[in-house]
Design an enzyme around this catalytic site. Structure first.
Site, PDB file in Angstrom:
ATOM      1  N   HIS A 245       0.058 -12.742   0.610  1.00  0.00           N
ATOM      2  CA  HIS A 245      -1.029 -11.137  -0.221  1.00  0.00           C
ATOM      3  C   HIS A 245      -1.389 -11.158  -1.648  1.00  0.00           C
ATOM      4  CE1 HIS A 245      -1.552  -6.485  -0.310  1.00  0.00           C
ATOM      5  NE2 HIS A 245      -2.493  -6.863  -1.160  1.00  0.00           N
TER       6      HIS A 245
ATOM      7  N   TYR B 233       0.574  -0.694  -0.292  1.00  0.00           N
ATOM      8  CA  TYR B 233      -0.425   0.071   0.144  1.00  0.00           C
ATOM      9  C   TYR B 233       0.632   1.443   0.009  1.00  0.00           C
ATOM     10  CZ  TYR B 233      -3.477  -3.493   1.251  1.00  0.00           C
ATOM     11  OH  TYR B 233      -4.364  -4.315   1.191  1.00  0.00           O
TER      12      TYR B 233
HETATM   13  P1  NAD Z   1     -13.569   0.079   1.176  1.00  0.00           P
HETATM   14  O1  NAD Z   1     -14.584  -0.446   0.136  1.00  0.00           O
HETATM   15  O2  NAD Z   1     -13.150   0.167   2.676  1.00  0.00           O
HETATM   16  O3  NAD Z   1     -12.825   2.037   0.692  1.00  0.00           O
HETATM   17  C1  NAD Z   1     -12.731   3.376   0.323  1.00  0.00           C
HETATM   18  C2  NAD Z   1     -12.837   4.291  -0.085  1.00  0.00           C
HETATM   19  O4  NAD Z   1     -14.270   4.598   0.361  1.00  0.00           O
HETATM   20  C3  NAD Z   1     -12.491   5.431   0.036  1.00  0.00           C
HETATM   21  O5  NAD Z   1     -11.863   6.006  -0.689  1.00  0.00           O
HETATM   22  C4  NAD Z   1     -12.357   5.744   1.114  1.00  0.00           C
HETATM   23  O6  NAD Z   1     -11.859   7.298   1.426  1.00  0.00           O
HETATM   24  C5  NAD Z   1     -13.659   5.640   1.472  1.00  0.00           C
HETATM   25  N1  NAD Z   1     -14.406   5.363   2.476  1.00  0.00           N
HETATM   26  C6  NAD Z   1     -14.517   5.184   3.617  1.00  0.00           C
HETATM   27  N2  NAD Z   1     -15.714   5.491   4.908  1.00  0.00           N
HETATM   28  C7  NAD Z   1     -16.030   5.670   4.176  1.00  0.00           C
HETATM   29  C8  NAD Z   1     -17.466   6.935   4.439  1.00  0.00           C
HETATM   30  N3  NAD Z   1     -17.977   6.931   5.956  1.00  0.00           N
HETATM   31  N4  NAD Z   1     -17.888   7.770   3.305  1.00  0.00           N
HETATM   32  C9  NAD Z   1     -17.381   7.861   1.912  1.00  0.00           C
HETATM   33  N5  NAD Z   1     -16.809   7.236   1.764  1.00  0.00           N
HETATM   34  C10 NAD Z   1     -15.699   6.692   2.925  1.00  0.00           C
HETATM   35  O7  NAD Z   1     -12.040   0.021   0.259  1.00  0.00           O
HETATM   36  P2  NAD Z   1     -10.623  -0.734   0.960  1.00  0.00           P
HETATM   37  O8  NAD Z   1     -10.027   0.173   1.409  1.00  0.00           O
HETATM   38  O9  NAD Z   1      -9.758  -0.840  -0.439  1.00  0.00           O
HETATM   39  O10 NAD Z   1     -10.891  -1.826   1.911  1.00  0.00           O
HETATM   40  C11 NAD Z   1     -10.232  -1.471   3.219  1.00  0.00           C
HETATM   41  C12 NAD Z   1      -9.309  -2.556   3.106  1.00  0.00           C
HETATM   42  O11 NAD Z   1      -9.437  -3.624   3.812  1.00  0.00           O
HETATM   43  C13 NAD Z   1      -8.089  -1.637   3.200  1.00  0.00           C
HETATM   44  O12 NAD Z   1      -7.518  -0.295   3.352  1.00  0.00           O
HETATM   45  C14 NAD Z   1      -7.258  -3.202   3.465  1.00  0.00           C
HETATM   46  O13 NAD Z   1      -6.614  -3.189   4.755  1.00  0.00           O
HETATM   47  C15 NAD Z   1      -8.315  -4.241   2.953  1.00  0.00           C
HETATM   48  N6  NAD Z   1      -7.591  -5.165   1.758  1.00  0.00           N
HETATM   49  C16 NAD Z   1      -6.918  -5.661   1.273  1.00  0.00           C
HETATM   50  C17 NAD Z   1      -7.202  -6.222   0.280  1.00  0.00           C
HETATM   51  C18 NAD Z   1      -6.191  -7.352   0.363  1.00  0.00           C
HETATM   52  O14 NAD Z   1      -5.182  -7.679   0.904  1.00  0.00           O
HETATM   53  N7  NAD Z   1      -6.651  -8.360  -1.296  1.00  0.00           N
HETATM   54  C19 NAD Z   1      -7.862  -6.405  -0.874  1.00  0.00           C
HETATM   55  C20 NAD Z   1      -8.323  -5.039  -0.694  1.00  0.00           C
HETATM   56  C21 NAD Z   1      -8.998  -4.135   0.241  1.00  0.00           C
END
Ligand code: NAD
Length: 315
Positions: free
Chosen positions: A120, A56
């Site tokens: 990952h 990230y």
């Molecule tokens: P998410 O679905 O959590 O969406 C994140 C987006 O939504 C960002 O743009 C954020 O600013 C916005 N957001 C969050 N809260 C909000 C709110 N209350 N109002 C409006 N917008 C809002 O997507 P993500 O961050 O990709 O997924 C969460 C976490 O899951 C990641 O940070 C990561 O730690 C994990 N993840 C892991 C993998 C993997 O291991 N392959 C893949 C994807 C995500």
């Protein structure tokens, strides 16, 4: 905040986890102090598990998270990071690289152990290598006290199922697979539980697709899925509800998931997310949403090596 068992680990985790990818600027430039406030707010409101990765922001998320956690009692949160992915197309699941990777993460995060280390995005690797080399290497690091539990992450569920069946893992994380747009992870969860793994749900907002701002340019969803998400946002707006609230409470509800990781570098958004996690959805609105998403429901994009994408699974 509600807490749930993390599979068979003996750990208890908050039903909402903090996803730290936004701290790496994955969704756009961030203000580091604002990102730090988002982490502290999440912890103050009862979140006790944080997910991050070297990938990230090319290690930036781990660095910022390390600074955010300085001075916070290490026993009050669980830290999950990852190995094997270092860039959009940079993968290395070898014993030497993952061993060095854990040490590097520990340094950036300012700790002597990870509670969870995950391979990952395994669909980009050779699954035999992950089974025969990567996970055994990580088990050695567990024996040495550097990590407490082992997991795998990825998008195509068959690849995760294959590895979880071959080697006992403590956790399986998938993303965008249980949202208003895709329900596949809930159906797969009992199989992972039988294999002994806790299921962790990530990206409840479908990586920004299910927000008023919409998805970033790099998002893999095709136009028809983006259009459906925009139509859902319109339906929510017409009823005076934020689409993120509906999306989050929907995705975090199933008790089959130990936790649901949501990412934000904004403290107010994190406070909303904690508040929203247990909120009710108006049944009439949900019915409208179901109609809008029906044509694209469970659409899965192709990612990783072709042999790791089940043809029935990804378009
Ligand atoms: P998410 O679905 O959590 O969406 C994140 C987006 O939504 C960002 O743009 C954020 O600013 C916005 N957001 C969050 N809260 C909000 C709110 N209350 N109002 C409006 N917008 C809002 O997507 P993500 O961050 O990709 O997924 C969460 C976490 O899951 C990641 O940070 C990561 O730690 C994990 N993840 C892991 C993998 C993997 O291991 N392959 C893949 C994807 C995500």
């Amino acid at each position: 905040m509600q807490y749930r068992p993390l599979g068979r680990t003996g750990l208890t985790v908050s039903m909402l986890g903090y996803g730290a990818s936004p701290l790496g600027g994955v969704f756009g430039q961030i203000d580091e102090q604002a990102g730090i406030r988002a982490v502290r707010t999440a912890l103050d409101l009862g979140v006790n598990i944080i997910d991050v990765a070297p990938y990230y922001g090319a290690t930036v998320a781990e660095q910022v998270l390390g600074r955010a956690l300085r001075g916070v009692d290490r026993d009050t949160y669980l830290l999950a990071s990852k190995v094997g992915r270092y860039g959009d197309s940079a993968f290395d699941f070898s014993a030497a690289r993952v061993t060095a990777s854990v040490e590097e993460s520990l340094g950036r995060l300012g700790t002597d152990h990870l509670d969870l280390v995950q391979c990952h995005d395994i669909e980009f690797g050779d699954l035999d290598q992950i089974i025969d080399e990567t996970l055994p290497t990580l088990a050695g690091l567990r024996a040495a006290g550097k990590v407490r539990f082992l997991g795998i992450t990825g998008y195509p569920l068959p690849a995760l199922a294959r590895v979880a069946a071959a080697v006992p893992v403590d956790t399986v994380l998938s993303y965008c697979r249980y949202t208003l747009l895709d329900r596949t992870l809930a159906a797969a969860a009992p199989g992972f539980a039988t294999a002994g793994a806790a299921v962790m749900n990530a990206s409840p907002l479908a990586m920004g697709l299910l927000t008023r701002r919409g998805a970033p340019d790099w998002h893999p969803a095709p136009p028809e899925v983006r259009r459906a998400a925009a139509a859902v946002a319109d339906r929510c707006a017409a009823r005076g509800v934020d689409i993120a609230q509906v999306a989050l409470s929907f995705a975090a509800a199933p008790v089959e998931f130990a936790t649901t990781f949501v990412g934000s570098a904004n403290a107010d958004n994190m406070a909303d997310n904690v508040r929203w996690a247990l909120s009710d959805i108006d049944p009439d609105l949900l019915q409208e949403i179901e109609k809008v998403v029906a044509p694209v429901l469970n659409y899965a994009w192709s990612t990783g090596r072709p042999e790791n994408n089940n043809p029935g699974e990804a378009a």
